[in-house]
Design a protein around this motif. Structure first.
Motif, PDB file in Angstrom:
ATOM      1  N   LEU A  34       6.882   1.564  -0.081  1.00  0.00           N
ATOM      2  CA  LEU A  34       6.131   0.691   0.819  1.00  0.00           C
ATOM      3  C   LEU A  34       5.128   1.493   1.643  1.00  0.00           C
ATOM      4  CD1 LEU A  34       5.549  -2.002   2.253  1.00  0.00           C
ATOM      5  CD2 LEU A  34       7.528  -1.510   3.738  1.00  0.00           C
ATOM      6  N   GLN A  35       5.540   2.648   2.119  1.00  0.00           N
ATOM      7  CA  GLN A  35       4.654   3.500   2.903  1.00  0.00           C
ATOM      8  C   GLN A  35       3.420   3.890   2.083  1.00  0.00           C
ATOM      9  OE1 GLN A  35       6.565   7.115   4.197  1.00  0.00           O
ATOM     10  NE2 GLN A  35       4.749   7.879   5.213  1.00  0.00           N
ATOM     11  N   THR A  36       3.634   4.266   0.843  1.00  0.00           N
ATOM     12  CA  THR A  36       2.519   4.623  -0.038  1.00  0.00           C
ATOM     13  C   THR A  36       1.606   3.424  -0.283  1.00  0.00           C
ATOM     14  OG1 THR A  36       3.832   6.336  -1.116  1.00  0.00           O
ATOM     15  CG2 THR A  36       1.917   5.505  -2.331  1.00  0.00           C
ATOM     16  N   ALA A  37       2.198   2.268  -0.536  1.00  0.00           N
ATOM     17  CA  ALA A  37       1.391   1.057  -0.775  1.00  0.00           C
ATOM     18  C   ALA A  37       0.553   0.713   0.456  1.00  0.00           C
ATOM     19  CB  ALA A  37       2.296  -0.109  -1.154  1.00  0.00           C
ATOM     20  N   ALA A  38       1.132   0.820   1.636  1.00  0.00           N
ATOM     21  CA  ALA A  38       0.396   0.513   2.872  1.00  0.00           C
ATOM     22  C   ALA A  38      -0.730   1.525   3.092  1.00  0.00           C
ATOM     23  CB  ALA A  38       1.350   0.498   4.066  1.00  0.00           C
ATOM     24  N   ARG A  39      -0.437   2.793   2.851  1.00  0.00           N
ATOM     25  CA  ARG A  39      -1.469   3.830   3.010  1.00  0.00           C
ATOM     26  C   ARG A  39      -2.632   3.585   2.047  1.00  0.00           C
ATOM     27  NH1 ARG A  39       1.326   8.081   1.797  1.00  0.00           N
ATOM     28  NH2 ARG A  39       0.565   8.183  -0.333  1.00  0.00           N
ATOM     29  N   GLN A  40      -2.326   3.298   0.795  1.00  0.00           N
ATOM     30  CA  GLN A  40      -3.387   3.064  -0.181  1.00  0.00           C
ATOM     31  C   GLN A  40      -4.175   1.791   0.148  1.00  0.00           C
ATOM     32  OE1 GLN A  40      -1.302   3.229  -3.921  1.00  0.00           O
ATOM     33  NE2 GLN A  40      -1.267   5.463  -3.927  1.00  0.00           N
ATOM     34  N   PHE A  41      -3.482   0.758   0.610  1.00  0.00           N
ATOM     35  CA  PHE A  41      -4.150  -0.471   1.027  1.00  0.00           C
ATOM     36  C   PHE A  41      -5.157  -0.175   2.138  1.00  0.00           C
ATOM     37  CE2 PHE A  41      -4.165  -4.127   3.992  1.00  0.00           C
ATOM     38  CZ  PHE A  41      -4.688  -5.108   3.171  1.00  0.00           C
ATOM     39  N   LEU A  42      -4.720   0.604   3.137  1.00  0.00           N
ATOM     40  CA  LEU A  42      -5.576   0.911   4.284  1.00  0.00           C
ATOM     41  C   LEU A  42      -6.726   1.843   3.940  1.00  0.00           C
ATOM     42  CD1 LEU A  42      -3.030   1.422   7.172  1.00  0.00           C
ATOM     43  CD2 LEU A  42      -5.051  -0.026   7.251  1.00  0.00           C
ATOM     44  N   THR A  43      -6.432   2.902   3.221  1.00  0.00           N
ATOM     45  CA  THR A  43      -7.427   3.958   3.039  1.00  0.00           C
ATOM     46  C   THR A  43      -8.302   3.797   1.801  1.00  0.00           C
ATOM     47  OG1 THR A  43      -5.837   5.369   1.871  1.00  0.00           O
ATOM     48  CG2 THR A  43      -5.987   5.621   4.279  1.00  0.00           C
ATOM     49  N   ILE A  44      -7.870   2.990   0.848  1.00  0.00           N
ATOM     50  CA  ILE A  44      -8.634   2.870  -0.396  1.00  0.00           C
ATOM     51  C   ILE A  44      -9.156   1.457  -0.620  1.00  0.00           C
ATOM     52  CG2 ILE A  44      -8.518   3.082  -2.915  1.00  0.00           C
ATOM     53  CD1 ILE A  44      -6.324   5.249  -2.435  1.00  0.00           C
ATOM     54  N   ASP A  45      -8.289   0.463  -0.487  1.00  0.00           N
ATOM     55  CA  ASP A  45      -8.628  -0.888  -0.922  1.00  0.00           C
ATOM     56  C   ASP A  45      -9.271  -1.779   0.137  1.00  0.00           C
ATOM     57  OD1 ASP A  45      -7.468  -0.201  -3.360  1.00  0.00           O
ATOM     58  OD2 ASP A  45      -5.489  -0.924  -2.730  1.00  0.00           O
ATOM     59  N   LEU A  46      -8.812  -1.706   1.358  1.00  0.00           N
ATOM     60  CA  LEU A  46      -9.153  -2.699   2.375  1.00  0.00           C
ATOM     61  C   LEU A  46     -10.651  -2.848   2.618  1.00  0.00           C
ATOM     62  CD1 LEU A  46      -8.171  -4.774   4.415  1.00  0.00           C
ATOM     63  CD2 LEU A  46      -7.880  -2.906   6.065  1.00  0.00           C
ATOM     64  N   ALA A  47     -11.373  -1.754   2.705  1.00  0.00           N
ATOM     65  CA  ALA A  47     -12.798  -1.811   3.053  1.00  0.00           C
ATOM     66  C   ALA A  47     -13.611  -2.618   2.043  1.00  0.00           C
ATOM     67  CB  ALA A  47     -13.366  -0.396   3.172  1.00  0.00           C
ATOM     68  N   ASP A  48     -13.187  -2.648   0.784  1.00  0.00           N
ATOM     69  CA  ASP A  48     -13.940  -3.344  -0.263  1.00  0.00           C
ATOM     70  C   ASP A  48     -13.432  -4.753  -0.541  1.00  0.00           C
ATOM     71  OD1 ASP A  48     -15.553  -1.091  -0.638  1.00  0.00           O
ATOM     72  OD2 ASP A  48     -14.127  -0.210  -2.041  1.00  0.00           O
ATOM     73  N   MET A  49     -12.442  -5.219   0.212  1.00  0.00           N
ATOM     74  CA  MET A  49     -11.858  -6.541  -0.036  1.00  0.00           C
ATOM     75  C   MET A  49     -12.514  -7.598   0.848  1.00  0.00           C
ATOM     76  SD  MET A  49      -7.816  -5.617  -0.008  1.00  0.00           S
ATOM     77  CE  MET A  49      -6.986  -6.100  -1.496  1.00  0.00           C
ATOM     78  N   ASN A  50     -12.533  -8.830   0.323  1.00  0.00           N
ATOM     79  CA  ASN A  50     -12.936  -9.921   1.203  1.00  0.00           C
ATOM     80  C   ASN A  50     -11.736 -10.265   2.088  1.00  0.00           C
ATOM     81  OD1 ASN A  50     -11.243 -11.962  -0.060  1.00  0.00           O
ATOM     82  ND2 ASN A  50     -12.751 -12.066  -1.711  1.00  0.00           N
ATOM     83  N   ARG A  51     -11.970 -11.035   3.133  1.00  0.00           N
ATOM     84  CA  ARG A  51     -10.906 -11.300   4.112  1.00  0.00           C
ATOM     85  C   ARG A  51      -9.691 -11.977   3.470  1.00  0.00           C
ATOM     86  NH1 ARG A  51      -8.521 -11.516   8.538  1.00  0.00           N
ATOM     87  NH2 ARG A  51      -8.180 -13.163  10.015  1.00  0.00           N
ATOM     88  N   GLU A  52      -9.900 -12.910   2.570  1.00  0.00           N
ATOM     89  CA  GLU A  52      -8.783 -13.627   1.939  1.00  0.00           C
ATOM     90  C   GLU A  52      -7.914 -12.686   1.098  1.00  0.00           C
ATOM     91  OE1 GLU A  52      -8.290 -16.978  -1.499  1.00  0.00           O
ATOM     92  OE2 GLU A  52      -9.787 -17.388   0.053  1.00  0.00           O
ATOM     93  N   ASP A  53      -8.549 -11.817   0.323  1.00  0.00           N
ATOM     94  CA  ASP A  53      -7.787 -10.853  -0.484  1.00  0.00           C
ATOM     95  C   ASP A  53      -7.076  -9.837   0.410  1.00  0.00           C
ATOM     96  OD1 ASP A  53      -8.566 -12.114  -2.811  1.00  0.00           O
ATOM     97  OD2 ASP A  53     -10.207 -10.699  -3.234  1.00  0.00           O
ATOM     98  N   ALA A  54      -7.732  -9.442   1.488  1.00  0.00           N
ATOM     99  CA  ALA A  54      -7.115  -8.505   2.430  1.00  0.00           C
ATOM    100  C   ALA A  54      -5.879  -9.139   3.062  1.00  0.00           C
ATOM    101  CB  ALA A  54      -8.118  -8.095   3.503  1.00  0.00           C
ATOM    102  N   ARG A  55      -5.999 -10.407   3.413  1.00  0.00           N
ATOM    103  CA  ARG A  55      -4.858 -11.105   4.022  1.00  0.00           C
ATOM    104  C   ARG A  55      -3.708 -11.222   3.025  1.00  0.00           C
ATOM    105  NH1 ARG A  55      -1.142 -11.774   6.397  1.00  0.00           N
ATOM    106  NH2 ARG A  55      -0.537 -13.522   7.676  1.00  0.00           N
ATOM    107  N   ASP A  56      -4.022 -11.477   1.748  1.00  0.00           N
ATOM    108  CA  ASP A  56      -2.980 -11.524   0.713  1.00  0.00           C
ATOM    109  C   ASP A  56      -2.308 -10.165   0.545  1.00  0.00           C
ATOM    110  OD1 ASP A  56      -3.315 -14.217   0.176  1.00  0.00           O
ATOM    111  OD2 ASP A  56      -4.638 -13.874  -1.552  1.00  0.00           O
ATOM    112  N   GLY A  57      -3.093  -9.101   0.586  1.00  0.00           N
ATOM    113  CA  GLY A  57      -2.529  -7.751   0.491  1.00  0.00           C
ATOM    114  C   GLY A  57      -1.573  -7.469   1.641  1.00  0.00           C
ATOM    115  N   LEU A  58      -1.983  -7.858   2.841  1.00  0.00           N
ATOM    116  CA  LEU A  58      -1.117  -7.669   4.009  1.00  0.00           C
ATOM    117  C   LEU A  58       0.145  -8.513   3.885  1.00  0.00           C
ATOM    118  CD1 LEU A  58      -0.547  -6.507   6.796  1.00  0.00           C
ATOM    119  CD2 LEU A  58      -1.894  -8.406   7.759  1.00  0.00           C
ATOM    120  N   ARG A  59       0.002  -9.730   3.412  1.00  0.00           N
ATOM    121  CA  ARG A  59       1.165 -10.608   3.233  1.00  0.00           C
ATOM    122  C   ARG A  59       2.176  -9.971   2.262  1.00  0.00           C
ATOM    123  NH1 ARG A  59      -1.524 -14.799   1.976  1.00  0.00           N
ATOM    124  NH2 ARG A  59      -1.717 -15.553   4.104  1.00  0.00           N
TER     125      ARG A  59
END
Length: 173
Positions: free
Chosen positions: A107-132
């Motif tokens: 989970l820690q790795t997934a959260a780190r990758q979400f924050l540092t790699i994926d989040l900036a290029d996501m639209n708000r809806e996809d980002a919210r799904d990732g956080l969910r």
């Protein structure tokens, strides 16, 4: 240490903050579970080795002939240690803590990758799904993991404060 990248759109800031909290929580939980697993391993050895040794000595003493009550005393000691070990079930608890620790690391790795790699290029809806998804994973882990004891917490705090959860690539930042 926050993992929220600079230049993140304001619409993503709250999502990033929550993902950063999940990352930090997973880091502490993983380390606490690893420390708890070490303690259960120690308990298993502290109870198991003497129980086996006492059982062997009592059997050998009993076979030696007229030695009085000592074989019975040793056998009772071995039985008491074995009963305690069975009741505490340190082996199963160690395995469970180790599995929980590894799941929290995942989970820690997934959260780190979400924050540092994926989040900036996501639209708000996809980002919210990732956080969910991260939140749901964390909630499931919290339901199934035994909480670490106070000693495991102190040891994990010492480990994290000492840099035990940092990577060489992060030291230059």
């Amino acid at each position: 240490m926050s993992l929220i990248p600079d230049g993140l759109p304001e619409s993503h800031r709250a999502i990033a903050q929550e993902a950063d909290r999940i990352h930090e929580s997973a880091m502490w939980s993983a380390q606490g579970q690893f420390e708890q697993a070490k303690l259960w391993r120690l308990i298993n050895l502290v109870l198991g080795v003497p129980a086996a040794g006492l059982a062997a000595v009592s059997g050998g003493t009993a076979l030696a002939g007229d030695v009085g009550i000592w074989p019975g005393v040793l056998a009772l000691g071995a039985a008491a240690l074995s009963a305690t070990l069975t009741t505490v079930n340190a082996s199963r608890r160690m395995t469970q803590a180790q599995a929980s620790a590894n799941a929290y690391l995942q989970l820690q790795t997934a959260a780190r990758q979400f924050l540092t790699i994926d989040l900036a290029d996501m639209n708000r809806e996809d980002a919210r799904d990732g956080l969910r998804n991260l939140t749901n994973t964390r909630d499931e882990l919290n339901k199934t993991s035994d909480p670490p004891g106070r000693l495991a917490y102190k040891r994990s705090s010492r480990n994290i404060s000492g840099g035990g959860q940092t990577y060489a690539t992060d030291e230059g930042e």
